[in-house]
Design an enzyme around this catalytic site. Structure first.
Site, mmCIF file in Angstrom:
data_model
loop_
_atom_site.group_PDB
_atom_site.id
_atom_site.type_symbol
_atom_site.label_atom_id
_atom_site.label_comp_id
_atom_site.label_asym_id
_atom_site.label_seq_id
_atom_site.Cartn_x
_atom_site.Cartn_y
_atom_site.Cartn_z
ATOM 1 N N ALA A 135 0.806 -1.218 0.000
ATOM 2 C CA ALA A 135 0.000 0.000 0.000
ATOM 3 C C ALA A 135 0.843 1.274 0.000
ATOM 4 C CB ALA A 135 -0.921 -0.023 1.219
ATOM 5 N N ARG A 136 1.895 1.305 0.783
ATOM 6 C CA ARG A 136 2.663 2.546 0.970
ATOM 7 C C ARG A 136 3.559 2.881 -0.217
ATOM 8 N NH1 ARG A 136 6.127 -0.043 5.963
ATOM 9 N NH2 ARG A 136 7.410 -1.505 4.785
ATOM 10 N N ARG A 191 1.330 -1.167 4.896
ATOM 11 C CA ARG A 191 1.921 -2.018 3.852
ATOM 12 C C ARG A 191 0.939 -3.063 3.321
ATOM 13 N NH1 ARG A 191 7.155 -4.513 2.611
ATOM 14 N NH2 ARG A 191 6.919 -6.754 2.250
ATOM 15 N N ASN A 207 2.179 -9.774 -1.186
ATOM 16 C CA ASN A 207 3.351 -10.294 -1.890
ATOM 17 C C ASN A 207 4.080 -11.374 -1.102
ATOM 18 O OD1 ASN A 207 4.750 -10.106 -4.400
ATOM 19 N ND2 ASN A 207 6.493 -9.167 -3.334
ATOM 20 N N HIS A 261 7.667 -2.194 -7.413
ATOM 21 C CA HIS A 261 7.661 -1.947 -5.978
ATOM 22 C C HIS A 261 8.541 -0.730 -5.703
ATOM 23 C CE1 HIS A 261 5.806 -5.744 -4.323
ATOM 24 N NE2 HIS A 261 6.059 -6.135 -5.562
ATOM 25 N N SER A 262 8.651 -0.365 -4.440
ATOM 26 C CA SER A 262 9.651 0.604 -4.012
ATOM 27 C C SER A 262 9.988 0.274 -2.553
ATOM 28 C CB SER A 262 9.114 2.036 -4.131
ATOM 29 O OG SER A 262 8.166 2.337 -3.134
ATOM 30 N N TYR A 263 11.185 0.649 -2.103
ATOM 31 C CA TYR A 263 12.166 1.428 -2.833
ATOM 32 C C TYR A 263 13.505 0.704 -2.761
ATOM 33 C CZ TYR A 263 13.794 2.845 1.865
ATOM 34 O OH TYR A 263 14.275 2.826 3.148
ATOM 35 N N GLU A 337 12.425 -2.492 -8.057
ATOM 36 C CA GLU A 337 12.325 -1.614 -6.888
ATOM 37 C C GLU A 337 12.705 -0.209 -7.353
ATOM 38 O OE1 GLU A 337 11.244 -2.267 -3.915
ATOM 39 O OE2 GLU A 337 11.332 -4.448 -3.698
#
Length: 385
Positions: A135-136, A191, A207, A261-263, A337
């Protein structure tokens, strides 16, 4: 009360590995050769110090959030509702080559959308771009969405025209709409999804909920404890968001999967569940080679370095997307990422001024992946090999 901390050790190789693999309930953000950045409670920090780790408190979490998560920063990113509006507009503007599909519903009954790009159905050459399992990680919504927008704008010329005439490109920018909305309205660093667990806690990590090697680890980065950030869920595919992806992949049988995704600025290839490499030397070599090409293409745009590596080099994970798509179906599968490289540059709260350059540097890399997956000559060479 939680803090963001930098953890070091006098014996980095041994003790930092132990830190990652111990079931301590830590929220690991960043892994470097000589330190780990994580979010932890004050009690967890005290325990780490008692275990012999060096702990430097970087920020109180609320200070970090208030510094980076300004109203302007929030306004620069799509909400779930705004994303739906944007995807609908793209489909309406390009009706001959774009179709918006609802691939499933979230726990809170929000639609999960995928945009199918292509002139016709029936091809066996398809690629899938997806974002926002976590989520973030807001930038992971923007990159696939803006890539879809660019593909449609460029559909009148090769290579995009060639791809869309003979292939399909599917884009699902937000797999976890409930968690994403919660991160906008309640907790910017949320998250997981919004499953209410039997313990009274909330959330499963989407995930970590895929079926391939699900649940074989019980560590900070793949946890069986419901309140932990990486809780794997009560069983494989327990979450409707993950089942939506599972069902789409089972029907469409993609040739390539690229998930954002990150980071940390990384390009990750399987496996995540083990440090052992992919056994098939052709698959291993092909994915490593395309990851290296993508690194060079990204660097050529704004000078940013994204490091290719096996996913487990970052930290061990079981039940993630790309292990499942490759392990179950043999699909070429990479995780990107995105920016930034460190918490000091914003971490999960990337300033909106960085959205456009992040997309710009990832565009040629995505084109490389799509081309390697969809172009008939490339596919034929791979099959012959």
């Amino acid at each position: 009360m939680t803090v963001i901390a930098r953890v070091t050790s006098q014996d980095p190789h041994a003790m930092l590995v132990q830190l990652l693999t111990a079931p301590l309930g830590l929220d690991v953000w960043e892994v470097k050769p000589d330190h780990v950045v994580l979010q932890a409670t004050e009690a967890q920090i005290e325990r780490l110090e008692q275990m012999g780790y060096g702990v430097e408190q970087l920020h109180m979490t609320h200070t970090y959030v208030s510094t980076f998560a300004t109203a302007e920063a929030t306004a620069g990113y799509h909400s779930a509702e705004q994303l739906e509006q944007g995807l609908r507009a793209l489909a309406e503007q390009h009706p001959d080559i774009a179709q918006l599909r609802e691939i499933g519903r979230s726990l809170e009954n929000r639609p999960i959308w995928a945009l199918r790009l292509g002139d016709r159905r029936g091809t066996d050459r398809k690629v899938f771009l997806l974002g926002c399992h976590h989520a973030r990680e807001w930038i992971s919504v923007e990159v696939p969405y803006l890539l879809a927008e660019h593909l449609l704008e460029a559909a009148g010329a090769d290579p995009v025209q060639r791809w869309l005439q003979g292939s399909e490109i599917w884009v699902a920018p937000m797999i976890n709409p409930d968690g994403h909305e919660f991160s906008r309205t309640e907790n910017r660093l949320w998250r997981k999804n919004r499953r209410q667990n039997a313990t009274g806690s909330f959330g499963v990590d989407p995930n970590r909920n895929y079926g391939y090697m699900w649940g074989i680890l019980n560590v900070n980065t793949s946890s069986h404890v419901p309140q932990d950030e990486t809780y794997v869920g009560p069983r494989a595919f327990s979450e409707p968001e993950v089942r939506a992806v599972r069902n789409l992949v089972a029907v469409e049988l993609f040739s390539g999967v690229l998930t954002y995704h990150s980071y940390s600025q990384l390009i990750l290839y399987p496996w995540g569940y083990t440090s052992n490499p992919i056994v098939d030397p052709i698959d291993r070599g092909d994915m490593q080679q395309v990851a290296e090409k993508m690194k060079g293409l990204i660097h050529s745009v704004h000078g940013k370095t994204y490091t290719p590596e096996q996913a487990s080099t970052l930290y061990p994970t079981a039940g993630d997307t790309t292990d499942w798509t490759y392990g179950e179906y043999g699909i070429w599968s990479l995780t990107i990422e995105l920016r930034p490289s460190s918490q000091a540059e914003g971490g999960f709260i990337l300033p909106p001024s960085q959205i456009r350059p992040t997309v710009e540097e990832n565009l040629p890399a995505a084109f490389e992946f799509i081309g390697q997956t969809l172009d008939p000559d490339t596919v034929e060479i791979r099959l012959q090999a």
